[in-house]
Design a protein around this motif. Structure first.
Motif, short mmCIF file in Angstrom:
data_model
loop_
_atom_site.label_atom_id
_atom_site.label_comp_id
_atom_site.label_asym_id
_atom_site.label_seq_id
_atom_site.Cartn_x
_atom_site.Cartn_y
_atom_site.Cartn_z
N ALA A 7 0.83 -1.21 0.00
CA ALA A 7 0.00 0.00 0.00
C ALA A 7 0.87 1.26 0.00
O ALA A 7 0.44 2.32 -0.45
N ILE A 8 2.09 1.12 0.49
CA ILE A 8 2.99 2.27 0.50
C ILE A 8 3.58 2.46 -0.90
O ILE A 8 3.58 3.56 -1.45
N THR A 9 4.11 1.37 -1.43
CA THR A 9 4.64 1.42 -2.78
C THR A 9 4.60 0.03 -3.38
O THR A 9 4.88 -0.95 -2.70
N PRO A 10 4.29 -0.06 -4.65
CA PRO A 10 4.23 -1.39 -5.25
C PRO A 10 5.60 -2.08 -5.31
O PRO A 10 5.69 -3.29 -5.32
N LEU A 11 6.65 -1.29 -5.37
CA LEU A 11 7.96 -1.89 -5.46
C LEU A 11 8.59 -1.88 -4.07
O LEU A 11 9.24 -0.92 -3.67
N ILE A 12 8.35 -2.95 -3.36
CA ILE A 12 8.85 -3.03 -1.99
C ILE A 12 10.37 -3.06 -2.00
O ILE A 12 10.99 -3.65 -2.89
N ARG A 13 10.98 -2.46 -1.01
CA ARG A 13 12.43 -2.48 -0.89
C ARG A 13 12.94 -3.92 -0.80
O ARG A 13 12.30 -4.77 -0.16
N GLY A 14 14.10 -4.15 -1.35
CA GLY A 14 14.66 -5.50 -1.37
C GLY A 14 14.72 -6.13 0.01
O GLY A 14 14.34 -7.29 0.21
N GLU A 15 15.16 -5.34 0.96
CA GLU A 15 15.31 -5.88 2.32
C GLU A 15 13.96 -6.32 2.89
O GLU A 15 13.84 -7.38 3.51
N PRO B 221 4.75 7.27 -7.02
CA PRO B 221 6.06 7.76 -6.62
C PRO B 221 7.02 6.61 -6.40
O PRO B 221 6.68 5.64 -5.73
N ILE B 222 8.15 6.70 -7.00
CA ILE B 222 9.12 5.62 -6.84
C ILE B 222 10.30 6.18 -6.07
O ILE B 222 10.89 7.16 -6.47
N ASP B 223 10.62 5.56 -5.00
CA ASP B 223 11.75 6.01 -4.21
C ASP B 223 13.00 5.29 -4.70
O ASP B 223 13.28 4.16 -4.32
N TYR B 224 13.73 5.96 -5.56
CA TYR B 224 14.86 5.27 -6.18
C TYR B 224 15.95 4.96 -5.17
O TYR B 224 16.63 3.96 -5.28
N THR B 225 16.10 5.85 -4.22
CA THR B 225 17.16 5.57 -3.25
C THR B 225 16.86 4.32 -2.46
O THR B 225 17.75 3.56 -2.12
N ALA B 226 15.61 4.10 -2.24
CA ALA B 226 15.26 2.90 -1.48
C ALA B 226 15.57 1.64 -2.25
O ALA B 226 15.67 0.57 -1.69
N MET B 227 15.67 1.77 -3.55
CA MET B 227 15.93 0.56 -4.32
C MET B 227 17.40 0.19 -4.34
O MET B 227 17.78 -0.82 -4.88
N GLY B 228 18.21 1.07 -3.78
CA GLY B 228 19.61 0.70 -3.67
C GLY B 228 20.40 0.88 -4.94
O GLY B 228 21.53 0.44 -5.05
N SER B 229 19.83 1.51 -5.90
CA SER B 229 20.65 1.76 -7.09
C SER B 229 20.61 3.24 -7.37
O SER B 229 19.64 3.93 -7.05
N SER B 230 21.65 3.74 -7.96
CA SER B 230 21.73 5.18 -8.11
C SER B 230 20.91 5.67 -9.28
O SER B 230 20.51 6.81 -9.34
#
Lengths: 258, 303
Positions: free
Chosen positions: B31-39, B280-289
């Motif tokens: 519900a926060i973001t469809p692309l959950i952080r890897g961790e 909204p996609i939090d790119y930093t959360a995805m761990g890639s620049s």
């Protein structure tokens, strides 16, 4: 391009990454020329014309007569307990079967619940081209008015659980399903089904267990139908939900419905 | 306890509750973001795996048993595999949609692998385990339909991969199963049509290459009547039959209002929000620049 946009899954709007639409989007992105082969949606289904219709409640007089036992009803109830009950074991089976056998009850919560058991039993027993479930649903809904949401009958909650958790999804009304489930959970909480102290505060062990199982059945139904909607879970689980899960195994109190 | 022997008591409910507690966490993350952080994804996935490994023997066994127990444990397993598949699917979709993502991390590739494993297992298990009644068929069709998307996306993306035959076989199995399930699921026929059309389209790509043009007037292609499927891929068509639509229109992702009674209007279509444009996609959360995912990914395809 709107031919692509217009008929795709609305609900996936919050969950683009996990939706079928997202998968389709990827395919189109990878192979853009596929757009040329988009065809308009097929909206015809081969259905007979004499199908029962979902009735608007105002059109139907309320029939509060008791439902006498019949073989047909028995078959449907058996199908329910064979194929549906195992997922949502909230009914006290022995009590339910005995009430049906006697055929004396004519209260609205019972009539709603019984008809929804018939509806699900019908689905469980019949092929997909049998639409008798609609008739049972219509009858059940005659006994669930807005006022019912202010009542305190656990059977109303159970009927709503079946309607919102299963039946409305089956007939492709997920919005209404979602709303009714939300209402059912709130009703359950106003009955205190989510609190352990209230379950233990009664000497009627069977009733306490029914309350427990009803709560957790609602919890599971709501989870199954909303996990991938991209919406929050709206508090169905949390620290304040302290009713313990049912216990299985030898420690379980001996209930005839087990 | 007669019923207890038949149903294994309420053991399925007990284990379903545990599963649903994990699924509720998944839901709130999605519900926060469809692309959950890897961790977070790995955490949730390992909770799911642990749940499965800790199931009582009775629910893991494939020994013959009474019908209620049988359908209960099949459903639990299908649902479990489906959820794990769905947790990892966004990675596959994001890599597939970005052809220049040459630096997919090992973790991303592992996620894709898990996704593929789960969909493959789903198809294999359902083909053996589905039963000829609607409680089984209804869910079986839904899970098959979801699972089929994985080989289909894979075929579009990596159309000259050595795994093509494998993916094709999976899709063909799904098509056969959906055909067999028609009596036991309202959605079977239309699910099958969607899968079939996508499959046919993918085969055209395979033979004509990525820049090949599809034959004009080809009856194959993507069928967009997928709207009704969301959670309940039901085949009860609204038009004229159920009268259930009243006057509901629906909105697509761009907030464009489509008035009611368009062709293919779903049961109740107004499931999205007006303001729901770019996620909204939090790119930093995805761990890639660098973004691996185009924000427009989550919008309807733009022209």
């Amino acid at each position: 391009m709107d031919a692509l946009g217009c008929n795709l899954d609305r609900q996936s709007s919050y969950l683009g990454a996990s939706s079928i639409k997202a998968a389709l989007t990827v395919m189109l992105k990878v192979q853009p020329q596929l757009k040329n082969s988009l065809i308009p949606p097929i909206n015809s289904v081969e259905m007979a014309n004499n199908l029962p219709v979902i009735r608007h409640r105002s059109m139907v007089p309320k029939d509060t007569s008791r439902i006498p036992w019949s073989w047909k009803g028995q078959t449907l109830i058996d199908a329910y307990f064979k194929r549906v009950h195992v997922f949502i074991p909230m009914l006290d089976e022995a009590g339910f079967r005995s009430d049906y056998l006697e055929g004396q009850r004519c209260d609205a919560p019972w009539l709603a619940l019984l008809n929804m058991v018939f509806a699900m039993g019908s689905i469980a027993a019949m092929k997909s081209d049998d639409f008798n479930h609609i008739n049972y649903y219509n009858r059940a809904m005659e006994h669930i008015t807005i006022d019912a949401f202010g009542s305190s009958h656990i059977e109303t909650v159970q009927a709503l659980a079946i309607i919102g958790g299963y039946y409305l999804h089956y007939i492709n009304r997920p919005n209404m399903a979602n709303s009714l489930m939300g209402a059912a959970i709130r009703m359950a909480s106003s009955l205190g089904l989510h609190r352990e102290s209230l379950a233990q505060g009664t000497t009627d062990v069977a009733a306490a267990e029914t309350r427990r199982r009803t709560w957790w059945s609602l919890f599971c139904l709501d989870t199954w139908s909303t996990t991938t909607t991209g919406r929050p879970s709206f508090g169905r689980f949390g620290p304040a939900i302290n009713i313990t899960p049912p216990e299985s195994g030898v420690n379980q109190v001996s209930l005839s419905s087990l | 306890m007669r019923e207890s022997a038949q149903h294994a008591g309420i053991l399925p409910l007990v284990e379903n509750i545990k599963f649903c507690k994990i699924a509720t966490q998944v839901q709130d993350m999605l519900a926060i973001t469809p692309l959950i952080r890897g961790e977070d994804r790995r955490n949730l996935d390992s909770q799911l795996v642990a749940w499965c490994n800790n199931l009582p023997w009775l629910l893991r066994s494939s020994e013959p048993c009474a019908e209620p127990l049988y359908i209960a444990r099949c459903m639990m397993k299908w649902r479990y595999q489906n959820l794990r598949m769905l947790l990892h699917r966004p990675i596959l979709l994001s890599i597939a949609s970005n052809a220049s993502a040459s630096r997919s991390s090992e973790q991303d590739l592992a996620a894709v692998e898990t996704c593929r494993e789960m969909s493959k297992a789903t198809i294999e298990d359902i083909s053996r385990e589905w039963a000829r009644n609607q409680m089984s068929g209804w869910n079986a069709v839904w899970f098959l339909y979801q699972a089929a998307m994985i080989p289909l996306v894979s075929m579009f993306w990596e159309w000259n991969s050595a795994q093509m035959p494998e993916w094709q076989q999976q899709v063909e199995t799904v098509l056969d199963l959906l055909d067999a399930m028609e009596d036991w699921s309202l959605a079977a026929r239309r699910s099958r049509e969607v899968v079939w059309r996508m499959y046919e389209a993918s085969r055209q790509i395979a033979t004509s290459g990525p820049d090949g043009t599809l034959q004009a007037g080809s009856s194959q292609g993507l069928m967009m009547a997928d709207a009704q499927f969301h959670l309940s891929p039901i085949g009860l068509e609204p038009n004229g039959m159920m009268g259930m639509l009243e006057d509901q229109g629906f909105l697509d992702l761009d907030g464009t209002y489509w008035p009611p009674h368009q062709g293919g209007v779903p049961g109740d279509g107004s499931m999205c929000d007006v303001g729901d444009g770019i996620m909204p996609i939090d790119y930093t959360a995805m761990g890639s620049s660098a973004p691996i995912l185009d924000p427009a990914f989550f919008c309807s395809v733009s022209g």
